[in-house]
Design a protein around this motif. Sequence first.
Motif, PDB file in Angstrom:
ATOM      1  N   ARG A 124       0.835  -1.205   0.000  1.00  0.00           N
ATOM      2  CA  ARG A 124       0.000   0.000   0.000  1.00  0.00           C
ATOM      3  C   ARG A 124       0.873   1.259   0.000  1.00  0.00           C
ATOM      4  O   ARG A 124       0.542   2.257  -0.636  1.00  0.00           O
ATOM      5  N   GLY A 125       1.987   1.197   0.721  1.00  0.00           N
ATOM      6  CA  GLY A 125       2.929   2.319   0.720  1.00  0.00           C
ATOM      7  C   GLY A 125       3.513   2.554  -0.662  1.00  0.00           C
ATOM      8  O   GLY A 125       3.730   3.698  -1.071  1.00  0.00           O
ATOM      9  N   ILE A 126       3.753   1.464  -1.384  1.00  0.00           N
ATOM     10  CA  ILE A 126       4.255   1.561  -2.761  1.00  0.00           C
ATOM     11  C   ILE A 126       3.231   2.269  -3.645  1.00  0.00           C
ATOM     12  O   ILE A 126       3.562   3.191  -4.386  1.00  0.00           O
ATOM     13  N   VAL A 127       1.981   1.832  -3.565  1.00  0.00           N
ATOM     14  CA  VAL A 127       0.918   2.411  -4.392  1.00  0.00           C
ATOM     15  C   VAL A 127       0.748   3.899  -4.078  1.00  0.00           C
ATOM     16  O   VAL A 127       0.678   4.731  -4.985  1.00  0.00           O
ATOM     17  N   ASN A 128       0.712   4.236  -2.800  1.00  0.00           N
ATOM     18  CA  ASN A 128       0.547   5.642  -2.413  1.00  0.00           C
ATOM     19  C   ASN A 128       1.718   6.502  -2.876  1.00  0.00           C
ATOM     20  O   ASN A 128       1.521   7.626  -3.331  1.00  0.00           O
ATOM     21  N   THR A 129       2.912   5.982  -2.775  1.00  0.00           N
ATOM     22  CA  THR A 129       4.098   6.728  -3.198  1.00  0.00           C
ATOM     23  C   THR A 129       4.140   6.879  -4.709  1.00  0.00           C
ATOM     24  O   THR A 129       4.358   7.977  -5.228  1.00  0.00           O
ATOM     25  N   TYR A 130       3.932   5.784  -5.422  1.00  0.00           N
ATOM     26  CA  TYR A 130       4.041   5.799  -6.886  1.00  0.00           C
ATOM     27  C   TYR A 130       3.009   6.716  -7.514  1.00  0.00           C
ATOM     28  O   TYR A 130       3.315   7.451  -8.451  1.00  0.00           O
ATOM     29  N   LEU A 131       1.794   6.678  -7.011  1.00  0.00           N
ATOM     30  CA  LEU A 131       0.701   7.425  -7.641  1.00  0.00           C
ATOM     31  C   LEU A 131       0.524   8.827  -7.070  1.00  0.00           C
ATOM     32  O   LEU A 131      -0.569   9.384  -7.101  1.00  0.00           O
ATOM     33  N   SER A 132       1.613   9.412  -6.607  1.00  0.00           N
ATOM     34  CA  SER A 132       1.550  10.799  -6.147  1.00  0.00           C
ATOM     35  C   SER A 132       1.745  11.742  -7.336  1.00  0.00           C
ATOM     36  O   SER A 132       2.433  11.402  -8.306  1.00  0.00           O
ATOM     37  N   LEU A 133       1.146  12.901  -7.241  1.00  0.00           N
ATOM     38  CA  LEU A 133       1.270  13.907  -8.299  1.00  0.00           C
ATOM     39  C   LEU A 133       2.729  14.336  -8.459  1.00  0.00           C
ATOM     40  O   LEU A 133       3.210  14.526  -9.576  1.00  0.00           O
ATOM     41  N   GLU A 134       3.437  14.456  -7.353  1.00  0.00           N
ATOM     42  CA  GLU A 134       4.846  14.859  -7.406  1.00  0.00           C
ATOM     43  C   GLU A 134       5.682  13.876  -8.224  1.00  0.00           C
ATOM     44  O   GLU A 134       6.472  14.264  -9.071  1.00  0.00           O
ATOM     45  N   ARG A 135       5.500  12.584  -8.008  1.00  0.00           N
ATOM     46  CA  ARG A 135       6.263  11.580  -8.765  1.00  0.00           C
ATOM     47  C   ARG A 135       5.841  11.594 -10.235  1.00  0.00           C
ATOM     48  O   ARG A 135       6.666  11.440 -11.118  1.00  0.00           O
ATOM     49  N   CYS A 136       4.569  11.769 -10.476  1.00  0.00           N
ATOM     50  CA  CYS A 136       4.075  11.815 -11.855  1.00  0.00           C
ATOM     51  C   CYS A 136       4.688  12.985 -12.611  1.00  0.00           C
ATOM     52  O   CYS A 136       5.106  12.834 -13.763  1.00  0.00           O
ATOM     53  N   ASP A 137       4.758  14.122 -11.954  1.00  0.00           N
ATOM     54  CA  ASP A 137       5.249  15.332 -12.612  1.00  0.00           C
ATOM     55  C   ASP A 137       6.764  15.373 -12.771  1.00  0.00           C
ATOM     56  O   ASP A 137       7.273  16.207 -13.508  1.00  0.00           O
ATOM     57  N   ARG A 138       7.492  14.498 -12.113  1.00  0.00           N
ATOM     58  CA  ARG A 138       8.957  14.470 -12.201  1.00  0.00           C
ATOM     59  C   ARG A 138       9.388  13.282 -13.062  1.00  0.00           C
ATOM     60  O   ARG A 138       9.888  12.282 -12.567  1.00  0.00           O
ATOM     61  N   ILE A 139       9.216  13.403 -14.345  1.00  0.00           N
ATOM     62  CA  ILE A 139       9.536  12.305 -15.260  1.00  0.00           C
ATOM     63  C   ILE A 139      11.010  11.904 -15.161  1.00  0.00           C
ATOM     64  O   ILE A 139      11.359  10.736 -15.289  1.00  0.00           O
ATOM     65  N   ASP A 140      11.889  12.863 -14.885  1.00  0.00           N
ATOM     66  CA  ASP A 140      13.324  12.570 -14.835  1.00  0.00           C
ATOM     67  C   ASP A 140      13.719  11.686 -13.652  1.00  0.00           C
ATOM     68  O   ASP A 140      14.728  10.985 -13.712  1.00  0.00           O
ATOM     69  N   THR A 141      12.947  11.697 -12.594  1.00  0.00           N
ATOM     70  CA  THR A 141      13.239  10.839 -11.443  1.00  0.00           C
ATOM     71  C   THR A 141      12.149   9.790 -11.238  1.00  0.00           C
ATOM     72  O   THR A 141      12.180   9.047 -10.264  1.00  0.00           O
ATOM     73  N   GLY A 142      11.214   9.735 -12.159  1.00  0.00           N
ATOM     74  CA  GLY A 142      10.089   8.824 -12.032  1.00  0.00           C
ATOM     75  C   GLY A 142      10.382   7.430 -12.544  1.00  0.00           C
ATOM     76  O   GLY A 142      11.522   7.038 -12.775  1.00  0.00           O
ATOM     77  N   CYS A 143       9.340   6.702 -12.743  1.00  0.00           N
ATOM     78  CA  CYS A 143       9.403   5.301 -13.129  1.00  0.00           C
ATOM     79  C   CYS A 143       9.938   5.128 -14.553  1.00  0.00           C
ATOM     80  O   CYS A 143       9.423   5.732 -15.489  1.00  0.00           O
ATOM     81  N   PRO A 144      10.951   4.279 -14.726  1.00  0.00           N
ATOM     82  CA  PRO A 144      11.466   4.036 -16.075  1.00  0.00           C
ATOM     83  C   PRO A 144      10.468   3.308 -16.973  1.00  0.00           C
ATOM     84  O   PRO A 144      10.518   3.448 -18.191  1.00  0.00           O
ATOM     85  N   ILE A 145       9.552   2.563 -16.382  1.00  0.00           N
ATOM     86  CA  ILE A 145       8.545   1.871 -17.192  1.00  0.00           C
ATOM     87  C   ILE A 145       7.616   2.910 -17.824  1.00  0.00           C
ATOM     88  O   ILE A 145       7.377   2.891 -19.032  1.00  0.00           O
ATOM     89  N   ALA A 146       7.117   3.832 -17.002  1.00  0.00           N
ATOM     90  CA  ALA A 146       6.220   4.867 -17.518  1.00  0.00           C
ATOM     91  C   ALA A 146       6.935   5.792 -18.498  1.00  0.00           C
ATOM     92  O   ALA A 146       6.331   6.282 -19.446  1.00  0.00           O
ATOM     93  N   ALA A 147       8.222   6.016 -18.295  1.00  0.00           N
ATOM     94  CA  ALA A 147       8.964   6.943 -19.148  1.00  0.00           C
ATOM     95  C   ALA A 147       9.496   6.295 -20.418  1.00  0.00           C
ATOM     96  O   ALA A 147       9.586   6.950 -21.453  1.00  0.00           O
TER      97      ALA A 147
END
Length: 192
Positions: A85-108
């Motif tokens: 649940r901590g993973i889901v909450n962290t991953y799906l935050s607006l901050e992580r979404c908006d930071r493509i350079d430090t975000g998920c390599p799968i999504a990028a």
Amino acid sequence: MRYDEDHKSRTRKKIVKMASRQIRAKGLVGPAVPALMKASGLTHGGFYKHFASRDNLIVEAVEESFQELTDIFIKAATASGEGWRGIVNTYLSLERCDRIDTGCPIAALAPELARAKSNIKNRSVLAIIKFRQDVLPLMPGKSASEKEKNFFIIMSSMAGAVIVARTIPDQKVREGILNSVRDFLLDSFRSF
């Protein structure tokens, strides 16, 4: 100037870390060697002291980005005390979404990795497999096969939500997409 033994290793790690951010932000073919080196605060003349080719750096940068994501997931799962649940909450935050350079390599990078040269694609697949193996114990499920199935459901849903959200200019709509998927996942796996 004479450097200590670790200087070359530290410099290489710095280049790889910055390259991992650059390729997530600009894509696999986006940044050229001079830009990758400049992002690390170095000149492009020293590149071949560290890497045989740009492809070698790209592969290491992809591997680094998956290791960063693994570290983020493990920290989110353990620090929150909520596991997956901590993973889901962290991953799906607006901050992580908006930071493509430090975000998920799968999504990028997923579509580009699927079409990449075989040497990049093959090593990237190994990085993805390692990522899955490292994260699998954190997933909901009573058996290894159930955890694996849930990993793919959760990861695909989260990455898809981020990909779609990133296409929307309106912050409230992006946040709504992320919140909807987060709530759905947390509710769907409530029994774990």
